[in-house]
Design a protein around this motif. Sequence first.
Motif, PDB file in Angstrom:
ATOM      1  N   PHE A 169       0.758  -1.239   0.000  1.00 44.11           N
ATOM      2  CA  PHE A 169       0.000   0.000   0.000  1.00 44.11           C
ATOM      3  C   PHE A 169       0.795   1.300   0.000  1.00 44.11           C
ATOM      4  O   PHE A 169       0.208   2.352   0.215  1.00 44.11           O
ATOM      5  CB  PHE A 169      -1.002   0.005   1.156  1.00 44.11           C
ATOM      6  CG  PHE A 169      -2.065  -1.046   0.987  1.00 44.11           C
ATOM      7  CD1 PHE A 169      -2.782  -1.145  -0.184  1.00 44.11           C
ATOM      8  CD2 PHE A 169      -2.332  -1.938   1.996  1.00 44.11           C
ATOM      9  CE1 PHE A 169      -3.758  -2.120  -0.350  1.00 44.11           C
ATOM     10  CE2 PHE A 169      -3.304  -2.907   1.846  1.00 44.11           C
ATOM     11  CZ  PHE A 169      -4.018  -3.005   0.668  1.00 44.11           C
ATOM     12  N   THR A 184      -0.741   4.433  -3.863  1.00 43.47           N
ATOM     13  CA  THR A 184      -2.143   4.766  -3.603  1.00 43.47           C
ATOM     14  C   THR A 184      -3.084   4.155  -4.630  1.00 43.47           C
ATOM     15  O   THR A 184      -4.283   4.063  -4.382  1.00 43.47           O
ATOM     16  CB  THR A 184      -2.332   6.290  -3.585  1.00 43.47           C
ATOM     17  OG1 THR A 184      -1.901   6.821  -4.832  1.00 43.47           O
ATOM     18  CG2 THR A 184      -1.549   6.904  -2.451  1.00 43.47           C
ATOM     19  N   GLU A 185      -2.539   3.704  -5.742  1.00 41.85           N
ATOM     20  CA  GLU A 185      -3.399   3.096  -6.773  1.00 41.85           C
ATOM     21  C   GLU A 185      -4.009   1.790  -6.282  1.00 41.85           C
ATOM     22  O   GLU A 185      -5.189   1.527  -6.531  1.00 41.85           O
ATOM     23  CB  GLU A 185      -2.588   2.841  -8.043  1.00 41.85           C
ATOM     24  CG  GLU A 185      -2.117   4.110  -8.725  1.00 41.85           C
ATOM     25  CD  GLU A 185      -1.185   3.829  -9.889  1.00 41.85           C
ATOM     26  OE1 GLU A 185      -1.005   2.641 -10.230  1.00 41.85           O
ATOM     27  OE2 GLU A 185      -0.637   4.787 -10.427  1.00 41.85           O
ATOM     28  N   ALA A 206      -4.412   0.828  -3.058  1.00 41.62           N
ATOM     29  CA  ALA A 206      -5.268   1.084  -1.899  1.00 41.62           C
ATOM     30  C   ALA A 206      -6.575   1.768  -2.278  1.00 41.62           C
ATOM     31  O   ALA A 206      -7.585   1.605  -1.605  1.00 41.62           O
ATOM     32  CB  ALA A 206      -4.529   1.930  -0.874  1.00 41.62           C
ATOM     33  N   SER A 207      -6.569   2.525  -3.367  1.00 48.37           N
ATOM     34  CA  SER A 207      -7.773   3.256  -3.741  1.00 48.37           C
ATOM     35  C   SER A 207      -8.685   2.479  -4.686  1.00 48.37           C
ATOM     36  O   SER A 207      -9.707   3.008  -5.129  1.00 48.37           O
ATOM     37  CB  SER A 207      -7.390   4.599  -4.372  1.00 48.37           C
ATOM     38  OG  SER A 207      -6.688   4.371  -5.582  1.00 48.37           O
ATOM     39  N   ARG A 243     -11.619   0.395  -5.852  1.00 50.35           N
ATOM     40  CA  ARG A 243     -12.962   0.227  -5.273  1.00 50.35           C
ATOM     41  C   ARG A 243     -13.322  -1.247  -5.147  1.00 50.35           C
ATOM     42  O   ARG A 243     -13.143  -2.033  -6.055  1.00 50.35           O
ATOM     43  CB  ARG A 243     -14.001   0.899  -6.173  1.00 50.35           C
ATOM     44  CG  ARG A 243     -13.797   2.387  -6.305  1.00 50.35           C
ATOM     45  CD  ARG A 243     -14.700   3.099  -5.349  1.00 50.35           C
ATOM     46  NE  ARG A 243     -14.530   4.542  -5.534  1.00 50.35           N
ATOM     47  CZ  ARG A 243     -14.445   5.367  -4.549  1.00 50.35           C
ATOM     48  NH1 ARG A 243     -14.570   4.937  -3.328  1.00 50.35           N
ATOM     49  NH2 ARG A 243     -14.284   6.646  -4.761  1.00 50.35           N
ATOM     50  N   HIS A 295     -18.469   2.860  -2.009  1.00 46.55           N
ATOM     51  CA  HIS A 295     -17.424   3.771  -1.545  1.00 46.55           C
ATOM     52  C   HIS A 295     -16.312   3.054  -0.781  1.00 46.55           C
ATOM     53  O   HIS A 295     -15.372   3.695  -0.325  1.00 46.55           O
ATOM     54  CB  HIS A 295     -18.029   4.855  -0.640  1.00 46.55           C
ATOM     55  CG  HIS A 295     -18.939   5.782  -1.372  1.00 46.55           C
ATOM     56  ND1 HIS A 295     -18.478   6.668  -2.314  1.00 46.55           N
ATOM     57  CD2 HIS A 295     -20.285   5.945  -1.325  1.00 46.55           C
ATOM     58  CE1 HIS A 295     -19.494   7.349  -2.804  1.00 46.55           C
ATOM     59  NE2 HIS A 295     -20.614   6.922  -2.215  1.00 46.55           N
ATOM     60  N   THR A 337     -13.070   1.153  -0.353  1.00 43.35           N
ATOM     61  CA  THR A 337     -11.851   0.904  -1.120  1.00 43.35           C
ATOM     62  C   THR A 337     -11.094  -0.280  -0.530  1.00 43.35           C
ATOM     63  O   THR A 337     -11.355  -0.704   0.601  1.00 43.35           O
ATOM     64  CB  THR A 337     -10.933   2.145  -1.105  1.00 43.35           C
ATOM     65  OG1 THR A 337     -10.546   2.399   0.237  1.00 43.35           O
ATOM     66  CG2 THR A 337     -11.626   3.350  -1.699  1.00 43.35           C
ATOM     67  N   GLY A 368      -7.992  -0.354   0.435  1.00 42.48           N
ATOM     68  CA  GLY A 368      -7.219   0.080   1.599  1.00 42.48           C
ATOM     69  C   GLY A 368      -8.070   0.180   2.851  1.00 42.48           C
ATOM     70  O   GLY A 368      -7.644  -0.212   3.943  1.00 42.48           O
ATOM     71  N   LEU A 369      -9.277   0.711   2.721  1.00 46.33           N
ATOM     72  CA  LEU A 369     -10.179   0.826   3.867  1.00 46.33           C
ATOM     73  C   LEU A 369     -10.628  -0.554   4.345  1.00 46.33           C
ATOM     74  O   LEU A 369     -10.635  -0.830   5.548  1.00 46.33           O
ATOM     75  CB  LEU A 369     -11.390   1.679   3.493  1.00 46.33           C
ATOM     76  CG  LEU A 369     -12.407   1.944   4.597  1.00 46.33           C
ATOM     77  CD1 LEU A 369     -11.751   2.679   5.757  1.00 46.33           C
ATOM     78  CD2 LEU A 369     -13.566   2.745   4.051  1.00 46.33           C
TER      79      LEU A 369
END
Length: 99
Positions: free
Chosen positions: A28, A31-32, A34-35, A37, A41, A43, A45-46
């Motif tokens: 991670f 950012t590609e 982790a972001s 989808r 909403h 992602t 990473g989340l």
Amino acid sequence: MLRQAERRGRHGFLAVNVPPLAVSVLLFPSTEIASARVSGHLTLGLAWGILQCGLFVASAWRYERTFTRECAPLKQSLTPGTPRPGATDDRGLADGYGW
């Protein structure tokens, strides 16, 4: 025996938590990834962070449970002058905990 029980608890805790942390550090920084989808909403990473947090809480709970069941009685039995639960004094009275 006490050291083995403590070591087993620590090794189990680390074995469960280190690999996900290592994957996070390796995958991670970009950012590609982790972001990306996953759903709506949410992602990648989340979702990974939520799963890692849940894993940490569960393993900390298991470590604490293992410690109190295995190590605490061993430590108490090694401490001189510490009354055992359920022990009676010379008058036949139970310990100060009401047992």
